[in-house]
Design an enzyme around this catalytic site. Sequence first.
Site, PDB file in Angstrom:
ATOM      1  N   ASP A 120       7.790  25.342 -29.831  1.00 50.04           N
ATOM      2  CA  ASP A 120       8.931  25.100 -30.713  1.00 50.04           C
ATOM      3  C   ASP A 120      10.157  25.869 -30.242  1.00 50.04           C
ATOM      4  O   ASP A 120      10.092  26.653 -29.279  1.00 50.04           O
ATOM      5  CB  ASP A 120       8.522  25.508 -32.147  1.00 50.04           C
ATOM      6  N   GLU A 156      11.873  20.809 -29.016  1.00 50.59           N
ATOM      7  CA  GLU A 156      13.240  21.350 -29.015  1.00 50.59           C
ATOM      8  C   GLU A 156      14.145  20.474 -29.875  1.00 50.59           C
ATOM      9  O   GLU A 156      15.322  20.773 -30.018  1.00 50.59           O
ATOM     10  CB  GLU A 156      13.708  21.473 -27.556  1.00 50.59           C
ATOM     11  N   TRP A 157      13.615  19.411 -30.429  1.00 51.87           N
ATOM     12  CA  TRP A 157      14.278  18.483 -31.363  1.00 51.87           C
ATOM     13  C   TRP A 157      15.375  17.630 -30.733  1.00 51.87           C
ATOM     14  O   TRP A 157      16.148  16.983 -31.431  1.00 51.87           O
ATOM     15  CB  TRP A 157      14.866  19.223 -32.574  1.00 51.87           C
ATOM     16  N   GLY A 158      15.511  17.686 -29.410  1.00 51.49           N
ATOM     17  CA  GLY A 158      16.471  16.788 -28.760  1.00 51.49           C
ATOM     18  C   GLY A 158      17.892  17.312 -28.651  1.00 51.49           C
ATOM     19  O   GLY A 158      18.749  16.644 -28.067  1.00 51.49           O
ATOM     20  N   ASP A 179      12.841  17.292 -37.735  1.00 49.73           N
ATOM     21  CA  ASP A 179      11.586  16.883 -38.373  1.00 49.73           C
ATOM     22  C   ASP A 179      11.740  15.572 -39.152  1.00 49.73           C
ATOM     23  O   ASP A 179      12.661  15.419 -39.955  1.00 49.73           O
ATOM     24  CB  ASP A 179      11.110  17.985 -39.324  1.00 49.73           C
TER      25      ASP A 179
END
Length: 375
Positions: A120, A156-158, A179
């Site tokens: 994460d 890394e959520w982009g 998320d």
Amino acid sequence: MGWNSWNTFGHNINETVVRETADVLVSSGLKDYGYQYIVIDDCWSVKDGRDSHGDLVPDPEKFPNGVKALADYVHSKGFKLGIYSDAAEKTCAGYPGSLGFEDQDAHLWASWGIDFLKYDYCHAPLFDQAVAIERYTRMGKALRDSGREFLFSLCEWGNQSPHLWGRKAGGHMWRVSGDVFDSWINIWMKDWNTYGIGIDVSIDIANDLHEYGGPGGWNDLDMLVVGLKGKGQIAGNGMSFLEYQTHMSMWVMACSPLMIGCDIRKLDADTASLLMNREVLDVNQDALGIPASRVKQIGRCEIWTKRLADSGLAVSVINRGSRGEDVTVKARDIGLLDTPKLARNVWAGQDVADFRTELPLRVEPHETILLKVTQ
Ligand code: GLA
């Protein structure tokens, strides 16, 4: 394909849940459909630090027998075990992260028999791509040097375009968004002080990034919310059956990893039907691994295609609007000739039409019709 603890259990993960999940993956038949990785997300370790050797310590209340024994159990059932950490000092939930301990942690996980790491990016610099690349590369190398094979999942959520550098950093999949919550549209999550991503938005992200995913490096649209029904750690508003089916259809079309997020110990028939449909899963797991893209928009409806290894074409027709619509799929719109072809409804497992040039369909609000077209 697999299962991840976060969406339902959040902080309340423990070894009983993991063992029972492994058991139910077998007894429900999910295992036979290819769900293979069982991933322990955040909150598994002692929160206030490492031991005197600098090692992470499994929380003795949650994992009284330790993670190694659990890995042995999971392996004995034919699964692989995943674990979670963060490329900073702390994880998102405030547990110790792995920054500066990459080699030590990778070796520890290898010694336990871990097969997968979700890594994460909380508490790390949000807008510094070089730092993100450096931190993920360092962990990628540590995993490779650990002597055990890991699947490396970047979370890394982009924000810093991991689709551009994830493979080079050693990643096998990378999250493309924040998320995803159990909701059709984005929702403001007061407790989290952030927006939860809804399925409708993920569909656009999947299209924007389709050309970056493929064998060995997949766009990860996030864990599945199928079956949550408004409950669990990331409870949103919940969705209708058709919305969950659209969610599943689009993750399948996008070649996204399929990580179940619900409590499968309480699997209901609707959820089971969405998670265990051989022909649908075959589209996701197709050997070419080409993520689908949007080829046509007609008002609020969209047609997407995905080329398959057997020279068939997966076609999804989505209605993102709130009224039922009549949509005509034209051969030329999906790149096919005006010659005879067969359309099979993949969810229903039924041949539905022979057509040459046009296939008329009725698509309900938020419904996706998933077809396989063979010429
Ligand atoms: C982030 C990730 C989630 C989950 C949580 C755990 O929000 O994006 O998938 O791992 O952290 O704290």
